[in-house]
Design a protein around this motif. Sequence first.
Motif, PDB file in Angstrom:
ATOM      1  N   UNK A 117       0.913  -1.259  -0.075  1.00 41.94           N
ATOM      2  CA  UNK A 117      -0.080  -0.085   0.048  1.00 41.94           C
ATOM      3  C   UNK A 117       1.011   1.181  -0.061  1.00 41.94           C
ATOM      4  N   UNK A 118       2.239   0.959   0.084  1.00 43.66           N
ATOM      5  CA  UNK A 118       3.286   2.348  -0.183  1.00 43.66           C
ATOM      6  C   UNK A 118       3.154   2.687  -1.264  1.00 43.66           C
ATOM      7  N   UNK A 119       2.840   4.056  -1.569  1.00 43.74           N
ATOM      8  CA  UNK A 119       2.865   4.667  -2.994  1.00 43.74           C
ATOM      9  C   UNK A 119       4.346   5.454  -3.221  1.00 43.74           C
ATOM     10  N   UNK A 120       5.117   6.058  -2.292  1.00 40.20           N
ATOM     11  CA  UNK A 120       6.355   6.359  -2.506  1.00 40.20           C
ATOM     12  C   UNK A 120       7.192   6.271  -1.262  1.00 40.20           C
ATOM     13  N   UNK A 121       8.520   6.223  -1.368  1.00 34.87           N
ATOM     14  CA  UNK A 121       9.523   6.063  -0.431  1.00 34.87           C
ATOM     15  C   UNK A 121      10.358   7.055  -0.394  1.00 34.87           C
ATOM     16  N   UNK A 122      10.758   7.915   0.552  1.00 33.54           N
ATOM     17  CA  UNK A 122      11.984   8.832   0.790  1.00 33.54           C
ATOM     18  C   UNK A 122      12.753   8.465   1.803  1.00 33.54           C
TER      19      UNK A 122
ATOM     20  N   UNK B 257       7.745  15.637  -3.878  1.00 29.69           N
ATOM     21  CA  UNK B 257       6.480  16.374  -3.920  1.00 29.69           C
ATOM     22  C   UNK B 257       6.664  17.418  -5.078  1.00 29.69           C
ATOM     23  N   UNK B 258       7.643  18.180  -5.345  1.00 28.75           N
ATOM     24  CA  UNK B 258       7.836  19.095  -6.238  1.00 28.75           C
ATOM     25  C   UNK B 258       7.804  18.451  -7.729  1.00 28.75           C
ATOM     26  N   UNK B 259       8.090  17.204  -7.783  1.00 25.31           N
ATOM     27  CA  UNK B 259       8.020  16.547  -9.151  1.00 25.31           C
ATOM     28  C   UNK B 259       6.882  15.996  -9.277  1.00 25.31           C
ATOM     29  N   UNK B 260       5.748  16.022  -8.398  1.00 24.57           N
ATOM     30  CA  UNK B 260       4.556  15.431  -8.345  1.00 24.57           C
ATOM     31  C   UNK B 260       4.609  13.877  -8.320  1.00 24.57           C
ATOM     32  N   UNK B 261       5.212  13.412  -7.645  1.00 19.76           N
ATOM     33  CA  UNK B 261       5.313  11.934  -7.598  1.00 19.76           C
ATOM     34  C   UNK B 261       4.611  11.432  -6.484  1.00 19.76           C
TER      35      UNK B 261
END
Length: 361
Positions: A263-268, A314-318
């Motif tokens: 369910x994770x959409x993005x990882x930083x 976030x700035x690249x709308x990922x």
Amino acid sequence: MHSVGITALAVHLPEGLRTNSWWDNKPIPYYGMTPPPTLTNKKHYAYDKAMEPYITDPFLGSIERRVVYNHETSVSLGVKAAAKALQAANLSANEIDGLIAVSMYPDRLGFGDAALIAEKLGIGGGAFNIEASCNGAMSALLTACGLVKSGIKSKVLVVTTTLFSRIIDDDKALRFVSDLSTAFIIGTVENGFGLLGSDSLHLGQTSGNWSIDIIEDQSLPINQRMRLRPSRLYAQVIRTTAEQYLTHTVKGALCQAKLSIGEIDCVALSTTTAWHAEFSANVLGIDKTRVINTYPQIAYAGLSTVPFNLYTAASQQMIKPGEIILLYGYGGQTEASAAIFRWNNISLGPPPDDATIINQN
């Protein structure tokens, strides 16, 4: 209890830009870690497999790195990042009732940057420093969330600053690190958004692999600065412990959030190396395109890496509102932390300013 999360996020990069051309006349062999003799070692297979393409590159995948220039300091970088975050959030300084600073390392030895940044910004609330080595941003993030969720504070500004170029003397090691500052504001958010779960694990197992010396430096007000001195085995320590710390804390955070890794959409996360994003994706069992990797652009920026990667995503709308983001940091001799957020509408500061190339050749 209120839902809490990041409401604004900004970054500030120093003026100097150093490209690989700086080292053109100084070729060196593979630095920092012994190349794996074989990829049949199942214990570290995921790490070694991701590392393999970079072994023959003397820059290990780094292309550019920012460095302080024209008398920039840890405080001046932090103030600029913080001002951008306040402007993005449309908040005045007196609406912030707490400031946490994490610096690696501050220009003033022993006292940190928090009070100076607060004074320069005009913040009226309290200000204190956190020391958690390269996990500093994550430790501060979770501390700020706890303060707001408990009602002790309403809006906490966190400022992170990395100044590796002033604490590392080894010219070879400077190929792999950057200086930069980030700032984010923690406040209440819409119910169901913000922080959903977290977990931390102490890294006592890594103790003794990094030490600090105090050396004379007449260019600074107090005529002294810190020097970071890693042991010969530090890179092997990262290689042998990276998987266990990542999986342990992420599993704990997912459990608390009542979510699965799918369910994770993005990882930083803390991209310590050029291959860390791919390695982490493979270990977690997610698509590597979901893991942000800014290593080629900034190399490794220590405790500021996680918020910088988050800003980039976030700035690249990922990341879109309502999606689930995983944050992970690793701090030698302190702790590793994972946190899961449901992304809310976060105000972003402007993109970093252009830099001045300061190559010597």
